[in-house]
Write a protein that holds these residues in place. Structure first.
Motif, short mmCIF file in Angstrom:
data_model
loop_
_atom_site.label_atom_id
_atom_site.label_comp_id
_atom_site.label_asym_id
_atom_site.label_seq_id
_atom_site.Cartn_x
_atom_site.Cartn_y
_atom_site.Cartn_z
N MET A 86 0.86 -1.18 0.00
CA MET A 86 0.00 0.00 0.00
C MET A 86 0.90 1.24 0.00
N GLY A 87 1.04 1.88 -1.16
CA GLY A 87 1.92 3.05 -1.28
C GLY A 87 3.27 2.64 -1.83
N ILE A 88 3.51 2.94 -3.12
CA ILE A 88 4.73 2.45 -3.76
C ILE A 88 5.71 3.62 -3.99
N SER A 104 12.06 -16.55 -0.20
CA SER A 104 10.93 -16.89 0.66
C SER A 104 9.74 -17.26 -0.20
N ARG A 105 8.68 -17.74 0.44
CA ARG A 105 7.48 -18.11 -0.32
C ARG A 105 6.48 -16.97 -0.38
N LEU A 106 6.89 -15.81 0.06
CA LEU A 106 6.00 -14.65 0.06
C LEU A 106 5.92 -14.07 -1.35
N ARG A 107 4.70 -13.75 -1.79
CA ARG A 107 4.53 -13.24 -3.15
C ARG A 107 3.83 -11.89 -3.14
N ILE A 108 4.49 -10.89 -3.69
CA ILE A 108 3.83 -9.59 -3.84
C ILE A 108 3.10 -9.60 -5.17
N VAL A 109 1.79 -9.46 -5.13
CA VAL A 109 1.00 -9.60 -6.35
C VAL A 109 0.38 -8.28 -6.80
N ALA A 110 0.45 -7.24 -5.97
CA ALA A 110 -0.12 -5.94 -6.36
C ALA A 110 0.45 -4.84 -5.50
N SER A 111 0.51 -3.63 -6.10
CA SER A 111 0.75 -2.46 -5.27
C SER A 111 -0.37 -1.47 -5.55
N PHE A 112 -0.59 -0.53 -4.62
CA PHE A 112 -1.65 0.46 -4.76
C PHE A 112 -1.08 1.84 -4.49
N ASP A 113 -1.52 2.82 -5.28
CA ASP A 113 -1.04 4.18 -5.08
C ASP A 113 -2.08 5.15 -5.62
N ILE A 114 -1.90 6.46 -5.31
CA ILE A 114 -2.82 7.46 -5.87
C ILE A 114 -2.15 8.28 -6.97
N ASP A 115 -0.86 8.03 -7.21
CA ASP A 115 -0.10 8.81 -8.19
C ASP A 115 -0.40 8.31 -9.62
N GLU A 124 9.02 -2.19 -9.86
CA GLU A 124 9.77 -3.30 -9.27
C GLU A 124 9.12 -4.64 -9.64
N GLY A 125 8.60 -4.72 -10.87
CA GLY A 125 8.04 -5.99 -11.35
C GLY A 125 6.63 -6.29 -10.86
N VAL A 126 5.98 -5.30 -10.24
CA VAL A 126 4.64 -5.53 -9.68
C VAL A 126 3.68 -4.49 -10.24
N HIS A 127 2.48 -4.92 -10.63
CA HIS A 127 1.50 -4.00 -11.19
C HIS A 127 0.96 -3.06 -10.12
N CYS A 128 0.85 -1.76 -10.47
CA CYS A 128 0.31 -0.77 -9.54
C CYS A 128 -1.14 -0.44 -9.90
N TYR A 129 -2.04 -0.63 -8.93
CA TYR A 129 -3.46 -0.33 -9.11
C TYR A 129 -3.82 0.97 -8.39
N PRO A 130 -4.92 1.63 -8.82
CA PRO A 130 -5.37 2.81 -8.07
C PRO A 130 -5.96 2.38 -6.71
N VAL A 131 -5.75 3.22 -5.70
CA VAL A 131 -6.26 2.90 -4.36
C VAL A 131 -7.77 2.64 -4.39
N SER A 132 -8.47 3.34 -5.29
CA SER A 132 -9.93 3.17 -5.36
C SER A 132 -10.35 1.74 -5.70
N GLU A 133 -9.41 0.95 -6.25
CA GLU A 133 -9.77 -0.44 -6.60
C GLU A 133 -9.30 -1.46 -5.57
N THR A 134 -8.83 -0.98 -4.41
CA THR A 134 -8.25 -1.86 -3.40
C THR A 134 -9.17 -3.06 -3.07
N GLU A 135 -10.42 -2.75 -2.71
CA GLU A 135 -11.32 -3.80 -2.25
C GLU A 135 -11.51 -4.87 -3.34
N LYS A 136 -11.74 -4.43 -4.55
CA LYS A 136 -11.97 -5.34 -5.67
C LYS A 136 -10.75 -6.24 -5.91
#
Lengths: 205, 205
Positions: A86-88, A104-115, A124-136
């Motif tokens: 949350m916040g990239i 490790s077996r931890l997987r980062i599958v999304a980031s969220f930002d307002i920019d 950093e290899g991870v797709h950034c979504y708008p914060v407004s779509e967090t819940e979805k």
């Protein structure tokens, strides 16, 4: 299995340390070696390992492979955990890069930002979504853990969205005190607190 | 004063929390309020505060100003600690910005890097020196604490330089196990360990 948080923390540390030796066949290690490497007592190591059902051999110590297997069975989930950042900004990017490089077996599958300059880009290899779509997105990608690297004044708003989205765990880097429902596991990390602790102990010497 | 590390950590957290209330005159707080805000027991709070010589008033609780003063006297040094950032990549920048924005007495006075594009520039308001000058600058600027935000394979080399320079405390973000002389206070922070702990406890629910 019921384990105290500090034991889980140490089990994770034992594993991180033992990974360096995993390619040596039939390698063993004594509790006092592990203890010395982590600045704890051998009794503490033996107590932790007894809790997950392992006792060492007096002559040879613990089998490193058996240790790695049992720690993995104890603390890993059957399915790897999906994580959101949350916040990239600088901190979010650093944390993302760090986890992706780790074994490790931890997987980062999304980031969220307002920019708008970040949204819908790979960072950093991870797709950034708008914060407004967090819940979805949290529901769609089955994300269970969120790492909070937003600015302090955004923290409480984001956490409200996260808990509404059914998040199960939060790692909080913002140093803001968060009021979290009981069914969400919160872990705070505060850099200032760590530095004040160091400052106190070097002064006392 | 001799205090356990966990007590110092909690004192620092109490202060961070109480700072939000410091502008209210004559404000008081009960141990159970502090406890609830930090997810610990009221007994723990009272024990910590007793260790630094403070007892609450049964009716009114603790004076917030008295608490802030006494915690400050206990954990702050007479002189603010000077801090160096070793490696000013994303993580180093994020940590620097975070500390500079915080209301703490910690001062970042230098960063070190090997990147010619960073050396001799101001990054997040802090001058970046070449790693080759570490020993000289640490002595000249009276730096007592170093924050390690270099890539993992650089960690051990940098720590050797730091201990030769007379550093007193290290906050290690690299997740590399460091062998440190006994007179240097080391605190490790490992993001993977924190996430594995969260993963274990949300699985157990």
């Amino acid at each position: 299995m019921k384990l105290p948080p500090r034991t889980v923390e140490r089990l994770s540390k034992y594993r991180r340390l033992l990974m360096e030796y995993k390619h040596e066949e039939e390698a063993h290690i004594f509790s006092h070696n592990l203890a010395r490497l982590l600045n704890i007592t051998p009794e503490q190591v033996r107590r932790d390992l007894m809790l997950i059902g392992l006792t060492g051999n007096h002559r040879k110590g613990y089998s490193i492979q058996a240790l790695l297997d049992l720690i993995g069975k104890t603390i890993d989930s059957y399915d790897p955990q999906n994580i959101a950042i949350m916040g990239i900004g600088n901190l979010g990017r650093a944390v993302t890069a760090f986890i992706r490089k780790s074994e490790s077996r931890l997987r980062i599958v999304a980031s969220f930002d307002i920019d708008p300059l970040k949204i819908n880009h790979e960072i950093e290899g991870v797709h950034c979504y708008p914060v407004s779509e967090t819940e979805k997105i949290i529901k769609k990608l089955n994300i269970s853990i969120a790492i909070l690297t937003v600015p302090p004044d955004a923290a409480k708003g984001i956490v409200k969205i996260l808990t509404n989205s059914g998040i199960k765990g939060i790692l909080n880097f913002t140093s803001v005190h968060l009021d979290i429902p009981e069914n969400v596991y919160l872990k705070d990390y505060d850099i200032i607190t760590s530095l004040e602790e160091i400052g106190f102990f070097i002064k006392a010497r």
